[in-house]
Design an enzyme around this catalytic site. Structure first.
Site, PDB file in Angstrom:
ATOM      1  N   ALA A 156       0.847  -1.193   0.000  1.00 19.33           N
ATOM      2  CA  ALA A 156       0.000   0.000   0.000  1.00 19.33           C
ATOM      3  C   ALA A 156       0.882   1.242   0.000  1.00 19.33           C
ATOM      4  CB  ALA A 156      -0.923  -0.026   1.212  1.00 19.33           C
ATOM      5  N   ALA A 189       2.527   1.270   3.728  1.00 18.58           N
ATOM      6  CA  ALA A 189       3.091   0.055   4.327  1.00 18.58           C
ATOM      7  C   ALA A 189       2.927  -1.132   3.382  1.00 18.58           C
ATOM      8  CB  ALA A 189       2.395  -0.236   5.662  1.00 18.58           C
ATOM      9  N   ASP A 243     -11.526   3.708   5.632  1.00 17.29           N
ATOM     10  CA  ASP A 243     -10.785   3.329   4.418  1.00 17.29           C
ATOM     11  C   ASP A 243     -11.145   1.904   3.971  1.00 17.29           C
ATOM     12  OD1 ASP A 243      -9.068   3.786   2.324  1.00 17.29           O
ATOM     13  OD2 ASP A 243      -7.259   3.236   3.431  1.00 17.29           O
TER      14      ASP A 243
END
Length: 594
Positions: free
Chosen positions: A195, A198, A367
């Site tokens: 991502a 991370a 999210d």
């Protein structure tokens, strides 16, 4: 000199005149030589300086961390600024041109959207980190931005560059003071997912790590034989550039604001400054995960929800070790087909989970894109009401809603579902502080006002409608930015959450008539109103005594909630029987065909 002597001897030029000429000639010659020497000297100095600066700069870049940081910072800022200028000039040139007709104008504008989006995407992929978060946010802003921008940025939801093994080793040494080999017996260097902030790896705990967990009584769920875990690692370069990138984005937005006073997106930079530092702290993320798990503990104990929150073993600011769970993304229809999982049920349960978060708990995961929600066959199928588990990942970004905002938001959605225009007007002002309630309703639902006013939210969004929504957002850009500028911060992220959930819901529900998303949402909105009204009336009764007026309010709120709950139960009951009848009919037809 030979020429001067000859002229003197032939008495062509007087002696004094020739003397003066000779002096001038020598003076000019000396000046030319001086200029030549100065130029040569300057060239030598410039060359020496260039070589010295080049060699010195290279040595500093290789050996001095602070110097390297400054150079890289300037480069990153220049990339971002250059792309911004190119995009602005492209739009200025395209929109100021004259076109033969409206169709030519629309074609040119669409091409400009695509070019500019592609430029920004390339820059974002090069810069990474905070800029990827910016691009991901753009990808779900269909209520505001052209479809070309949203579609182009969508690749950023899954495609990011991984951190190298060398940097991972250095991260373990700096943050844990031990090599990675002491923590894990095996570590799969190819990440399971990458991502913007991370990446996640699969690893096998070492005996030493397992013993430490056992000593701390944290090994209850670990597979004693295999000891596989998921390891989440923050990209190390973020520590160096995160603050710089946020400052750069803020600066760019500030410059745009000065040039275009009606530009209303400066809130985004402020939101980014608040959200990203929290997302970069895995200890904070662990606290969020444990809190949401506690919020659903009662539902889990009664087997009323398939929600699963991966257990966290331990967490440092940049490294987190947690339970490893097999599964696939929630939009993987082939995976569901393989394990006989019904996508409609998955969509319904996802809606239930987030409706409970938003309207009852007031603590919301902001999210929920498909990469952060996994599906797997139920781990305990005998005790579960469903044949699947819904695994919620990445708990870095949450927002807490005040009781007042949570209830007003529930009333707003109740009004939207029931096409109650007066209620939409009232609660749009309470939630968003805006009188432009029709536009705000469109932004919230992702639907045109005609669909909202006809109570037709469950119908499928056509491509044409999405296109009209994007064009409308540009037409009313000033009004939209004014609304966004007034919204409370949690509501801004709720808009994003709505868009992400809508995207997943549309992917899982291909047939509009089978969608019950808004029926479920309405049930939780009514439950929130019912619980609030019940608490209010009981409090009134304790302080002022019993009255029939209070009893009437209590019964009305109870009926509004329970009527929707019963309607939902009947709908499910009828759907299940219809499916059974269809299966029986298909079997009967197959037998007859043989």
């Amino acid at each position: 000199m030979i020429l001067s002597r000859l002229l003197f001897q032939q008495r062509v030029i007087p002696k004094r005149t020739l003397f003066l000429y000779s002096r001038s000639y020598h003076a000019i010659l000396r000046k030319k030589n001086l200029v030549r020497r100065m130029i040569n000297g300057a060239a030598i100095v410039s060359l020496s300086t260039t070589i010295t600066v080049g060699i010195g700069g290279t040595l500093l870049y290789k050996t001095n961390e602070q110097f390297r940081h400054v150079i890289n910072a300037l480069e990153r800022s220049m990339i971002a600024g250059t792309v911004g200028i190119k995009v602005a000039l492209d739009y200025h040139h395209t929109l100021s041109n004259q076109y033969e007709d409206e169709k030519s104008y629309e074609v040119a504008k669409s091409a400009c959207h695509q070019r500019c989006a592609k430029r920004v995407l390339v820059a974002i992929q090069r810069l990474g980190g905070v800029y990827v978060k910016l691009g991901q946010h753009i990808s779900v802003m269909q209520y505001l931005l052209p479809n070309e921008w949203c579609q182009t940025m969508r690749v950023l939801q899954d495609q990011c560059d991984p951190t190298s093994p060398e940097d991972i080793r250095a991260l373990f040494l700096s943050d844990l003071n031990m090599p990675i080999e002491e923590v894990f017996d095996e570590f799969e260097w190819t990440p399971l997912g990458v991502a913007s902030l991370a990446q996640v790896h699969r690893a096998r705990l070492s005996e030493k790590s397992t013993q430490l967990l056992k000593d701390n009584q944290q090994d209850g769920w670990i597979d004693k034989e295999y000891r596989w875990v998921a390891v989440k690692l923050q990209h190390p370069y973020l520590d160096e550039y995160c603050q710089l990138d946020m400052d750069t984005v803020s600066f760019i937005f500030e410059i745009i604001k000065r040039v275009f006073p009606n530009f209303g997106f400066d809130w985004f930079a402020e939101e980014m400054r608040e959200s990203i530092p929290k997302e970069l702290d895995f200890v904070h993320e662990t606290q969020n995960a444990r809190r949401v798990e506690a919020n659903f503990a009662e539902e889990r104990s009664r087997h009323n929800t398939p929600l699963v929150i991966p257990k966290v073993l331990w967490a440092k600011r940049r490294i987190m070790c947690m339970e490893f769970i097999h599964g696939s993304r929630i939009d993987d229809l082939d995976y569901m087909k393989k394990y006989n999982i019904n996508p409609k049920e998955v969509s319904a349960e996802l809606t239930r989970v987030f409706s409970e978060m938003i309207f009852l708990h007031g603590f919301v995961h902001c999210d929920p894109h498909p990469g952060n929600v996994f599906i797997r066959p139920a781990k305990h199928p005998k005790s579960s009401k469903h044949n699947f588990d819904l695994v919620l990942l990445d708990h870095g970004l949450y927002r807490e809603l005040s009781t007042e905002l949570r209830l007003n938001y529930a009333h707003l959605w109740t009004s939207l579902i029931n096409a109650d225009e007066e209620g939409i007007r009232e609660y749009s002002y309470r939630v968003g502080g805006t009188d432009i309630y029709q536009l705000f309703a469109c932004m919230l639902t992702g639907r045109e006002w005609d669909k909202i006013s006809q109570s037709d939210l469950n119908s499928t969004r056509e491509v044409a409608e999405v296109g009209r929504m994007s064009e409308g957002a540009l037409t009313y850009l000033t009004e939209v930015t004014n609304i966004l500028g007034k919204l409370p911060r949690p509501v801004l992220l709720l808009l994003k959450t709505n868009d992400l959930l809508r995207h997943v819901d549309e992917k899982l529900n291909k047939v509009a008539d089978d969608r019950i998303t808004y029926v479920i949402m309405g049930t939780y909105c009514s439950k929130a109103a019912w619980l609030d009204t019940k608490n209010y009336i009981f409090e009134k009764m304790r302080s002022a005594g019993f009255t029939f007026k209070l009893l009437k309010q209590l019964i009305c709120a109870w009926w509004q909630y329970n009527s929707l709950a019963y309607a939902l139960w009947l709908y499910h009951f009828g759907t299940r029987w219809a499916e059974k009848l269809n299966l029986t009919k298909k079997k009967h037809d197959n037998i007859n065909n043989r």
